[in-house]
Structure formats: structure tokens, C-alpha cells
Write an enzyme that holds these catalytic residues in place. Structure first.
Site, PDB file in Angstrom:
ATOM      1  N   THR A 223       2.451  -4.431  -3.176  1.00 40.53           N
ATOM      2  CA  THR A 223       1.270  -3.579  -2.992  1.00 40.53           C
ATOM      3  C   THR A 223       1.215  -2.514  -4.083  1.00 40.53           C
ATOM      4  OG1 THR A 223      -0.001  -2.312  -1.346  1.00 40.53           O
ATOM      5  CG2 THR A 223       2.374  -1.949  -1.358  1.00 40.53           C
ATOM      6  N   ASN A 224       0.391  -1.495  -3.914  1.00 39.52           N
ATOM      7  CA  ASN A 224       0.300  -0.398  -4.899  1.00 39.52           C
ATOM      8  C   ASN A 224       0.036   0.905  -4.158  1.00 39.52           C
ATOM      9  OD1 ASN A 224      -2.682   0.008  -4.672  1.00 39.52           O
ATOM     10  ND2 ASN A 224      -2.647  -2.126  -5.325  1.00 39.52           N
ATOM     11  N   HIS A 225      -0.151   1.969  -4.913  1.00 41.16           N
ATOM     12  CA  HIS A 225      -0.214   3.307  -4.296  1.00 41.16           C
ATOM     13  C   HIS A 225      -1.606   3.748  -3.863  1.00 41.16           C
ATOM     14  CE1 HIS A 225       3.905   3.939  -5.373  1.00 41.16           C
ATOM     15  NE2 HIS A 225       3.657   3.698  -6.647  1.00 41.16           N
ATOM     16  N   SER A 226      -2.582   2.876  -3.882  1.00 41.52           N
ATOM     17  CA  SER A 226      -3.940   3.322  -3.527  1.00 41.52           C
ATOM     18  C   SER A 226      -3.980   3.850  -2.095  1.00 41.52           C
ATOM     19  CB  SER A 226      -4.924   2.153  -3.689  1.00 41.52           C
ATOM     20  OG  SER A 226      -6.183   2.516  -3.156  1.00 41.52           O
ATOM     21  N   ALA A 289      -7.866  -1.243  -5.209  1.00 44.71           N
ATOM     22  CA  ALA A 289      -6.837  -1.671  -6.154  1.00 44.71           C
ATOM     23  C   ALA A 289      -6.321  -3.011  -5.643  1.00 44.71           C
ATOM     24  CB  ALA A 289      -5.730  -0.630  -6.234  1.00 44.71           C
TER      25      ALA A 289
END
Ligand code: PMT
Length: 412
Positions: A223-226, A289
């Protein structure tokens, strides 16, 4: 920067140019020249004080029309309804420079000059370009007046930062004529026009927000930090302007904005399906994102710790926005975001082209307060015409508002 010489971008367009009593009034001459060269008809309306800074003769000569100032001219009988006919005639009314005084009058419906009376009578979109001293601009009275004008649907071009006529340095410089010209072109050629009941009344706006989570096994994800904040702010702002808003959201901790239909998804595949189901939208803004890769073969049960190294094979996810771009309808608008750590402008422009977008919003992630997370963002808006605008560091809600205003071409 927009180049007026490329083509007659304003051919057949009718512009009202209001000029008020500011030292920046001299820039109106260049603005008229650019608009005329691009094929527009320009009618200048000057407040009586504006003539202290630039002569009606100069602006009348450049515009090839008599400059109008007083609503009841001494030497003319029977022409006092000109403000009404001009208000109906124009495709756009630009006030540049707009002093604090004229902004206040427009915000409160004064009609004491040809300029202010015509502003009241006008049915066309309005663009105001404030020009004044730093403290006058930041004064709560001026800010409240600008807020009022925005609420009426007026475009407000943020003034520049720099040396002012007073010798102070700060906010308040009128944008350069080329920048205003670029905005004029956007406004008169924007495919989404405002309708009554809100700037986006009758429009369907699809917004994506947040991260996607791609399963490695039942307990681990890529995943990512959005945080979803940027997309949620856009959805909220669009709903506030009267749009029917569908928000396709990856996992976030945020509450659904008032009046927004939210569809929760987890993976890029799910986001793809949800967006496709609403591809009829008039305006699509992809702030999510989305993971570009997903594990090829997620493990059905939790992976056990074994070797020192673990290799996970990934495969590409569908490029949701590129697919929309490939099937874009002429009246549809597509807006993407770009998150870049290097060569931001060049990469964002490449994405805009490759995905056939109308706008791309570049997050200036290398700057404090920009990119992921709640709070603020600092972005650069890039239009497919090449017009580029840096917005200052602002709360994400203000970025959302500014973005929608630019997209609609009616407010800033
Ligand atoms: O959520 P916040 O914490 O508020 O942070 C906001 C944000 C930084 C996430 C947001 O402003 C942002 O920049 N989102 C896009 C980030 C990104 O992934 O950009 P990209 O360069 O990978 O993708 C370009 C565009 O294509 C984006 O609009 C993206 O939504 C879209 N895309 C990307 C991959 C994919 N498979 N499908 C897509 O549609």
C-alpha cells in the site's frame, strides 16, 4: 505560459474589461493588446479613479472602442441602459486591476459607475484580479469581500507576491497580463459551464481518494501513505457546488462528506470496477494513490517466516485513468494527480499527455506540508493547453476549491 500568437483563441469572443484606480492599471493596456490579437472584441469600463493612472484615450485606442466610465454621462441622453445591454453582450467580464474599493462595491451590489452597474447586470462569468497593498489584501474585510464574490461564482485570481507600489514587499501584485490572458482563454473555452443552483448543479462528479491495498497474504498488503484527505476535500467541495458526487474511496479513516455517495474499495481492481461503473460522470478527478503493481499470486494463508529473503512477484494493475482517457467523451473532463519525487513538471506533463487528461495536479512532494496526509498541500496545476499555475501552500480544502474553480474556469 499561454502564447496568444499561436492561434486566434478568442475569435468572436466579447470581453468586458473593467479597469479600476490602481497603479497596475497600466497593465490593462497589454491585456487589451493580447486579447485583441487573439481575436476578441474588448469593451473597456473604467472607474473614474482609474483615469488618474492611465488615460481613457490609451485604452480606447487599443480596444478600438470608446471607453465608458460614468453611468450617466453628461453629454449623452437616453443611453443610461448601456450597462444592461453590455451585461448581456459579454461572454466574460474581467476586472483587472480590481481595487479593494471596487471589490467591496461589487460584493455589496453597488452600482455607482458604469463598471459596478454593469457587473450587477452581467449574466456572463466574472473574473476579478485584485491589486492592492499587502495589508489591504490580507485585511479581513477584503478577504470577506472576496469570499462573498466567490460565493456568487466569481473567479478570483490570486495576486502575486513581490514588491508593491508602496515599497513594501508582500501579496497584492496584480498577475501579469499573460497570466490573466491564459485564464481568460480557459474561462471562455471551458467545456463545463456553470448553471444555476451551484457551479456544478446538474453535473455528476466522480472522485477517487485514498490508497489501495494489494494483498500479499490474508494479513499483509502492499500500500502507500495516502490518507484520502485530498480526494475527500475535492468531493466535499464539489458537493458544496451542487454536483452529484460519487466518491470511490480506498481504505481511510475519514467520514463521508455531506451529500456525497461513497463506494468503498480495497484493491486497484476494485477501484477500477467502481470507477468504470460511473464513467458516465461529467468530471472525473482521480486523487487516489492507486497501486501500480499487485502481488501476482496472493498466498491463501499467512506466509511463514522461512528464508532470510522473500521474493514477491508483482503484476501491473489496470491504469484506471488511462483507460478513461482512451474513451474520453468530448464534453467530459478528466483530471489526474501526479506524485513525483524527481522531474515533477516533465513527468506530470508526460502523464497528462499519455492519459489524455484535461488537467493534472502535481503535488510538490519535496516541499514541507505537501503531498500525503491531512492538512495542507502545495500543488502545481497544469492544463492541457500548457498553462501552468503554482498554488501556494494551502489547506487541502482550499486546494480543492481552487482546483474546481480553475477546472470550471469561473473562479479562483
Ligand atoms: O490522500 P492524501 O494523503 O490527501 O494525499 C493525496 C495524494 C498525494 C495521494 C494525491 O494528491 C495524489 O497525488 N494522488 C495521485 C498519486 C499517484 O499515485 O500518482 P501517479 O503518478 O501514480 O498516478 C497518476 C494518476 O493516475 C493519478 O491520478 C492516479 O489516481 C491515476 N492512476 C494511477 C495508477 C493506476 N493504476 N490507475 C490510475 O488511475
Amino acid at each position: 505560459m499561454v502564447d496568444s500568437t499561436e492561434e486566434k483563441r478568442l475569435e468572436g469572443r466579447k470581453l468586458l474589461l473593467g479597469v479600476t484606480g490602481s497603479i497596475a492599471a497600466y497593465k490593462a493596456a497589454e491585456l487589451i493588446r493580447l486579447c485583441k490579437k487573439a481575436g476578441a472584441e474588448v469593451q473597456v469600463l473604467m472607474t473614474p479613479d482609474a483615469a488618474r493612472f492611465i488615460t481613457p484615450l490609451t485604452l480606447g485606442t487599443l480596444s478600438e472602442r470608446e471607453v465608458l466610465s460614468e453611468i450617466f454621462p453628461d453629454n449623452e441622453q437616453g443611453s443610461w441602459t448601456k450597462h444592461v445591454s453590455l451585461g448581456l453582450w459579454a461572454d466574460l467580464f474581467v476586472v483587472a486591476p480590481a481595487t479593494a474599493q471596487t471589490l467591496a462595491k461589487m460584493a455589496y451590489g453597488f452600482s455607482d459607475s458604469m463598471l459596478t452597474a454593469t457587473a450587477l447586470a452581467a449574466r456572463c462569468p466574472m473574473l476579478v484580479c485584485p491589486a492592492m497593498d499587502h495589508d489591504m489584501y490580507l485585511h479581513p474585510a477584503t478577504q470577506a469581500n472576496l469570499e462573498r464574490l466567490r460565493a456568487f461564482g466569481y473567479a478570483v485570481m490570486a495576486p502575486g507576491y513581490g514588491e508593491l507600489a508602496s515599497g513594501l514587499v508582500g501579496h497584492g501584485r496584480m498577475p501579469e497580463p499573460e497570466e490573466i490572458f491564459g485564464r481568460i482563454v480557459e474561462m471562455v473555452t471551458a467545456p463545463l459551464r456553470p448553471s444555476s443552483g451551484g457551479l456544478l448543479a446538474g453535473k455528476h462528479v466522480l472522485v477517487s481518494a485514498g490508497p489501495t491495498r494489494e494483498p500479499i497474504d490474508p494479513v499483509r498488503v502492499v500500500t502507500n501513505h495516502s490518507s484520502g484527505s485530498m480526494g475527500y476535500a475535492i468531493a466535499e467541495a464539489a458537493a458544496g457546488h451542487g454536483a452529484r458526487v460519487t466518491l470511490v474511496s480506498g481504505p481511510t479513516a475519514l467520514d463521508t462528506p455531506h451529500g456525497v455517495d461513497r463506494i468503498d474499495v480495497t484493491t486497484a481492481e476494485e477501484m477500477h470496477a467502481a470507477v468504470q461503473a460511473h464513467r458516465d460522470a461529467n468530471l472525473v478527478i482521480m486523487a487516489a494513490a492507486v497501486a501500480d503493481y499487485t502481488p501476482l499470486d496472493p498466498a491463501p494463508s499467512k506466509l511463514k517466516k522461512q528464508d532470510d529473503e522473500l521474493t514477491i512477484r508483482l503484476r501491473r494493475t489496470p491504469d484506471i485513468l488511462a483507460e478513461l482517457g482512451a474513451h474520453k467523451r468530448p464534453e467530459q473532463m478528466l483530471v489526474g494527480f501526479a506524485m513525483e519525487t524527481d522531474d515533477g513538471l516533465a513527468n506530470a506533463r508526460r502523464k497528462l499527455e499519455a492519459k489524455n487528461l484535461d488537467w493534472i495536479v502535481l503535488n510538490n512532494v519535496n516541499e514541507e506540508g505537501a503531498g500525503f496526509g491531512p492538512g495542507t498541500n502545495r500543488v502545481t496545476l497544469i492544463h492541457r493547453s500548457g498553462h501552468t499555475e503554482d498554488l501556494p501552500l494551502m489547506p487541502k480544502r482550499d486546494v480543492a476549491e481552487a482546483l474546481l474553480n480553475r477546472i470550471l474556469g469561473i473562479a479562483g
